[in-house]
Design a protein around this motif. Sequence first.
Motif, mmCIF file in Angstrom:
data_model
loop_
_atom_site.group_PDB
_atom_site.id
_atom_site.type_symbol
_atom_site.label_atom_id
_atom_site.label_comp_id
_atom_site.label_asym_id
_atom_site.label_seq_id
_atom_site.Cartn_x
_atom_site.Cartn_y
_atom_site.Cartn_z
ATOM 1 N N LYS A 46 0.952 -1.151 0.013
ATOM 2 C CA LYS A 46 -0.075 0.036 0.132
ATOM 3 C C LYS A 46 0.981 1.320 0.127
ATOM 4 O O LYS A 46 0.351 2.380 -0.489
ATOM 5 C CB LYS A 46 -1.082 0.098 1.111
ATOM 6 N N GLN B 139 4.679 3.558 -4.481
ATOM 7 C CA GLN B 139 4.098 4.545 -5.319
ATOM 8 C C GLN B 139 4.755 4.378 -6.826
ATOM 9 O O GLN B 139 5.783 3.733 -6.847
ATOM 10 C CB GLN B 139 4.439 6.157 -4.811
ATOM 11 N N ILE B 140 3.967 4.913 -7.621
ATOM 12 C CA ILE B 140 4.415 4.824 -9.141
ATOM 13 C C ILE B 140 5.789 5.279 -9.436
ATOM 14 O O ILE B 140 6.186 6.261 -8.749
ATOM 15 C CB ILE B 140 3.656 5.514 -10.035
ATOM 16 N N VAL C 76 7.617 0.012 -10.143
ATOM 17 C CA VAL C 76 6.259 0.284 -9.775
ATOM 18 C C VAL C 76 5.384 1.002 -10.967
ATOM 19 O O VAL C 76 5.973 2.079 -11.304
ATOM 20 C CB VAL C 76 5.850 0.788 -8.328
ATOM 21 N N GLU D 68 -0.102 1.544 -8.801
ATOM 22 C CA GLU D 68 -0.242 1.595 -7.145
ATOM 23 C C GLU D 68 -1.484 0.781 -7.130
ATOM 24 O O GLU D 68 -2.227 0.185 -7.743
ATOM 25 C CB GLU D 68 -0.138 2.798 -6.618
ATOM 26 N N HIS D 69 -1.440 0.229 -5.506
ATOM 27 C CA HIS D 69 -2.458 -0.674 -5.215
ATOM 28 C C HIS D 69 -3.675 -0.635 -5.303
ATOM 29 O O HIS D 69 -4.382 0.534 -5.457
ATOM 30 C CB HIS D 69 -2.083 -0.807 -3.416
ATOM 31 N N VAL E 183 -0.048 -4.439 -6.674
ATOM 32 C CA VAL E 183 0.364 -3.459 -7.450
ATOM 33 C C VAL E 183 0.909 -4.258 -8.541
ATOM 34 O O VAL E 183 0.793 -5.448 -8.905
ATOM 35 C CB VAL E 183 1.380 -3.076 -6.739
#
Length: 135
Positions: free
Chosen positions: A39, A42-43, A64, A67-68, A82
Amino acid sequence: MQYWLIKSEPEAYSWDNLAKDLIGRWDGVRNYAARNNLKAMQIGDLCLFYHSVTGKEIVGVAKVVKEHYPDPTAEEGDWVCVEVAPEMKLKKPISLAQIKAEPRLAEMKLLKLSRLSVSPVTREEYDLILALSED
DNA sequence: GCCAACGTTGGC
DNA sequence: GCCAACGTTGGC
């Protein structure tokens, strides 16, 4: 911008699978501590990709890209996933033995909490691992 | 295959 | 709310 380490058994989902897929959904996490880490992703965050059980080495870096969101593989409960994309393959994989042999990596969550499938990595640890992979 | 570490479950 | 029992993960 944060750094993470994500673990997968290569029999289940390997770096090569991700390299072929280009985007991989990191789902199936059923551990609260790991979920909280998902959680927090972040991107643009970078994840060391570790092969557990078979290989026991860091083989690449994933980024990533989403995001979640609720994990579609969870039938019940508040679980998330993710999405990650391959960023780069390490020139040389970094084995668990190497990590254990490096005093500056002794505090890694990978060693302290060996069962945690998603764990935070410090900038210093990340940089050092990448430097080691260049040797 | 064994075992240590950790999380979860359930009885009290 | 404590704690024993059990299950899972993952290194060896």
